[in-house]
Design an enzyme around this catalytic site. Structure first.
Site, PDB file in Angstrom:
ATOM      1  N   CYS A 215      28.751 -86.992 -13.364  1.00 15.84           N
ATOM      2  CA  CYS A 215      29.001 -85.366 -13.053  1.00 15.84           C
ATOM      3  C   CYS A 215      29.244 -84.785 -14.287  1.00 15.84           C
ATOM      4  O   CYS A 215      30.198 -84.747 -14.809  1.00 15.84           O
ATOM      5  CB  CYS A 215      30.203 -84.914 -12.003  1.00 15.84           C
ATOM      6  SG  CYS A 215      30.501 -83.213 -11.629  1.00 15.84           S
TER       7      CYS A 215
ATOM      8  N   CYS B 122      22.416 -81.295 -14.584  1.00 16.31           N
ATOM      9  CA  CYS B 122      23.346 -81.871 -13.609  1.00 16.31           C
ATOM     10  C   CYS B 122      22.877 -83.039 -12.865  1.00 16.31           C
ATOM     11  O   CYS B 122      21.466 -83.191 -12.777  1.00 16.31           O
ATOM     12  CB  CYS B 122      23.285 -80.601 -12.386  1.00 16.31           C
ATOM     13  SG  CYS B 122      23.965 -81.041 -11.001  1.00 16.31           S
TER      14      CYS B 122
END
Length: 285
Positions: free
Chosen positions: A92, A204
């Site tokens: 992440c 992302c």
């Protein structure tokens, strides 16, 4: 072997015994980390994998740094208490930019983070214009701007922060169609440029899940760059040189933080990625 959803207090059917393999945790706030896991699994298919996602606090992009650090440490600690880890991957971008120092201070196994692939993008661009597509949190954080200053100071960097794209990626894994009109609206600032980015960093881990749709919307020839392959190579090196001897013969398992109907709907997806069971992880706090 039967595959079941499991609550944290529900006994599971034992997996077929196999040779002990190094245990690697891949963690994300949602399912975007599966894109990184897939790259690692492609390079290292014979590991014992755990995938954990925080469907209680998802998405992290809008959370405070203090909250993210405390939450990630709590979750990794809870997994480590169940399965001693050889290595953990924080798949992440938002969590990686703030939580790695705390994780590395607390645990004696290697912790790998994900950072936007700005350096390779700067080498690949032909027109000198690089797009960074990420969450608003990643776009705003000083760490991202330090990467740009260090590796892409001769490039024109166009940044777009979008929480909606994270939701689109999650919906895709739940079986929903991705709206190309929605992507066009999100990417409108670039699509209106006289000379748009020819190289786009997927900053992302959710966004590689939308690669097919992004290529339909972005100008023909646009390169998409992410960190997945580099993370896989780094994982392989660390397992060989620095990881503790933490192994398990159990089947791959996924953990959620709450067994919601939405989480249960992900079981077929997780099975396709090689996870036998989905279980609620008991986390303090």
């Amino acid at each position: 072997m039967a595959t079941k959803l499991q609550d944290g207090n529900t006994p599971c059917l034992a997996a077929t015994p196999s040779e002990p393999r190094p245990t690697v945790l891949v963690f994300d706030s949602g399912v975007g980390g599966l894109s990184v896991y897939d790259e690692i699994r492609h390079l290292l298919p014979d590991l014992h994998y755990i995938y954990a996602f925080d469907n209680v606090a998802f998405p992290y992009g809008e959370k405070s740094e203090v909250f993210i650090v405390e939450r990630v440490v709590e979750i990794v600690t809870a997994v480590q208490e169940r399965y001693p880890l050889a290595l953990a991957v924080v798949a992440c971008n938002t969590a990686s930019t703030v939580s790695l120092p705390a994780l590395r201070e607390k645990f004696d196994f290697p912790v790998v983070g994900v950072v936007p692939a700005i350096k390779p993008a700067a080498r690949l661009t032909a027109n000198g214009i690089v797009g960074l597509l990420a969450t608003r949190g990643t776009v705003k954080r000083s760490y991202t701007h330090e990467l740009i200053a260090r590796f892409a100071n001769e490039c024109q960097i166009e940044m777009l922060g979008s929480a909606e794209m994270v939701e689109l990626a999650e919906a895709k894994l739940h079986g929903e169609d991705v709206s190309l009109d929605a992507l066009k609206r999100i990417l409108r600032p670039w699509l209106r440029m006289k000379e748009p980015p020819d190289t786009v960093v997927l900053g992302c881990t959710h966004f590689p899940l939308l690669q097919e749709e992004l290529l339909q919307v972005l100008p023909e020839g646009t390169r998409l760059v992410d960190s997945g392959a580099a993370i896989a190579r780094r994982t392989a090196w660390l397992l060989e040189h620095e990881a503790p001897d933490a192994k398990s013969a159990d089947a791959n398992i996924a953990f959620c933080m709450a067994m919601t109907p939405e989480a249960e709907q992900l079981l077929p997806v997780l099975q396709r990625y090689g996870f036998e069971t989905l279980e609620k992880l008991a986390v303090l706090g």
